[in-house]
Design a protein around this motif. Structure first.
Motif, mmCIF file in Angstrom:
data_model
loop_
_atom_site.group_PDB
_atom_site.id
_atom_site.type_symbol
_atom_site.label_atom_id
_atom_site.label_comp_id
_atom_site.label_asym_id
_atom_site.label_seq_id
_atom_site.Cartn_x
_atom_site.Cartn_y
_atom_site.Cartn_z
ATOM 1 N N TYR A 22 -15.196 -31.439 -7.179
ATOM 2 C CA TYR A 22 -16.476 -30.872 -7.625
ATOM 3 C C TYR A 22 -17.446 -30.775 -6.458
ATOM 4 O O TYR A 22 -18.080 -29.730 -6.230
ATOM 5 N N GLN A 23 -17.576 -31.866 -5.691
ATOM 6 C CA GLN A 23 -18.497 -31.866 -4.554
ATOM 7 C C GLN A 23 -18.061 -30.858 -3.500
ATOM 8 O O GLN A 23 -18.886 -30.217 -2.856
ATOM 9 N N THR A 24 -16.743 -30.688 -3.346
ATOM 10 C CA THR A 24 -16.238 -29.689 -2.395
ATOM 11 C C THR A 24 -16.673 -28.289 -2.795
ATOM 12 O O THR A 24 -17.104 -27.487 -1.957
ATOM 13 N N PHE A 25 -16.584 -27.983 -4.114
ATOM 14 C CA PHE A 25 -17.030 -26.686 -4.601
ATOM 15 C C PHE A 25 -18.529 -26.488 -4.367
ATOM 16 O O PHE A 25 -18.976 -25.408 -3.971
ATOM 17 N N VAL A 26 -19.326 -27.541 -4.606
ATOM 18 C CA VAL A 26 -20.777 -27.455 -4.406
ATOM 19 C C VAL A 26 -21.099 -27.182 -2.953
ATOM 20 O O VAL A 26 -21.917 -26.316 -2.614
ATOM 21 N N GLU A 27 -20.439 -27.900 -2.050
ATOM 22 C CA GLU A 27 -20.698 -27.721 -0.624
ATOM 23 C C GLU A 27 -20.259 -26.332 -0.156
ATOM 24 O O GLU A 27 -20.919 -25.703 0.671
ATOM 25 N N TRP A 28 -19.133 -25.856 -0.686
ATOM 26 C CA TRP A 28 -18.660 -24.520 -0.320
ATOM 27 C C TRP A 28 -19.634 -23.449 -0.806
ATOM 28 O O TRP A 28 -19.946 -22.505 -0.078
ATOM 29 N N PHE A 29 -20.145 -23.603 -2.022
ATOM 30 C CA PHE A 29 -21.119 -22.645 -2.545
ATOM 31 C C PHE A 29 -22.373 -22.637 -1.672
ATOM 32 O O PHE A 29 -22.900 -21.571 -1.329
ATOM 33 N N ASP A 30 -22.856 -23.824 -1.294
ATOM 34 C CA ASP A 30 -24.046 -23.898 -0.449
ATOM 35 C C ASP A 30 -23.804 -23.235 0.899
ATOM 36 O O ASP A 30 -24.679 -22.544 1.438
ATOM 37 N N TYR A 31 -22.601 -23.434 1.436
ATOM 38 C CA TYR A 31 -22.258 -22.836 2.728
ATOM 39 C C TYR A 31 -22.243 -21.311 2.643
ATOM 40 O O TYR A 31 -22.811 -20.614 3.479
#
Length: 244
Positions: A22-31
């Motif tokens: 989940y956190q990986t998806f959040v960080e990827w979206f922010d990037y």
């Protein structure tokens, strides 16, 4: 759908820990969001103070786009004639791009430029033709285009072996009908309908443009054959390819 998708379709549930998917998806979206956002830069970040550079203008008169035809194309006439936006080189590295745009624009159009208008956006055009939108800061008047040229045709003032040349182009308002002066042999007024047609990449003759509603005013002693093949160059080419 009348069906309850949560009971009929697979559902993935992610843990919200710092190392979770989940956190990986959040960080990827922010990037991706940050990468897609227009870059905030200054002109000095894009153009070195020692790089050869100048300013250009986007202008309209009575609904038609205003373009310049240089004298050197007529002197070295080969059946092809270039047209592009008004403008020219900076007098020296200390001259601002806005001052250069007003000076060159007025020198070439019989003092018809009344003021520059800030743009809502700036397109940075790399030498390979790729366009990226940037947010320029630090200037009162924002240019519409920053154009990088590495490959020179050799027909203009730049030799083929010269370094990169940058054009900073602004939207401009006119106080009167521009007439050719200085190094401009003629000013070409082209309606929007013709620019749309030129997007097919087929070069038209001057006689075809005039028949379609364009207008040309030549400087005294300069005559451009109506059979000339007209080549869009620089800012004119940008307008043709980017109909926004």
């Amino acid at each position: 759908s009348d069906r309850d998708a949560t009971k009929k379709s697979p559902v993935l549930v992610f843990r919200k820990g710092p190392s979770s998917l989940y956190q990986t998806f959040v960080e990827w979206f922010d990037y991706v969001w940050e990468k897609a956002a227009p870059q905030r830069v200054k002109l000095s970040d894009l153009i070195s103070p020692v790089a050869p550079s100048g300013a250009g203008l986007f202008a309209r008169w009575e609904g038609r786009h205003v373009f310049a035809i240089p004298k050197r194309d007529i002197i070295k006439y080969s059946g092809h004639v270039r047209f592009y936006g008004l403008g020219g080189k900076r007098a020296d590295r200390d001259e601002s791009f806005t001052d250069c745009a007003l000076r060159e624009g007025n020198e070439e159009s019989s003092n018809s430029i009344s003021r520059l208008v800030t743009s809502e956006y700036t397109d940075y055009i790399r030498n390979d033709g790729a366009i990226s939108r940037v947010n320029l800061t630090g200037d009162d008047i924002i240019p519409r285009v920053v154009l990088e040229k590495r490959a020179h045709s050799g027909f203009g003032a730049m030799k083929k072996e010269d370094d990169s040349y940058f054009i900073v182009a602004y939207d401009a308002e006119l106080s009167k009908k521009p007439l050719p002066s200085n190094e401009v042999a003629a000013i070409l007024f082209i309606p929007e309908t013709i620019l749309v047609q030129l997007a097919d990449g087929i070069h038209r003759r001057l006689s075809d443009l005039l028949a379609g509603g364009a207008e040309i005013f030549e400087q005294e002693g300069m005559e451009i054959p109506r059979s000339s093949v007209m080549i869009a160059y620089g800012l004119a080419l940008y307008l043709i390819r980017n109909r926004n």
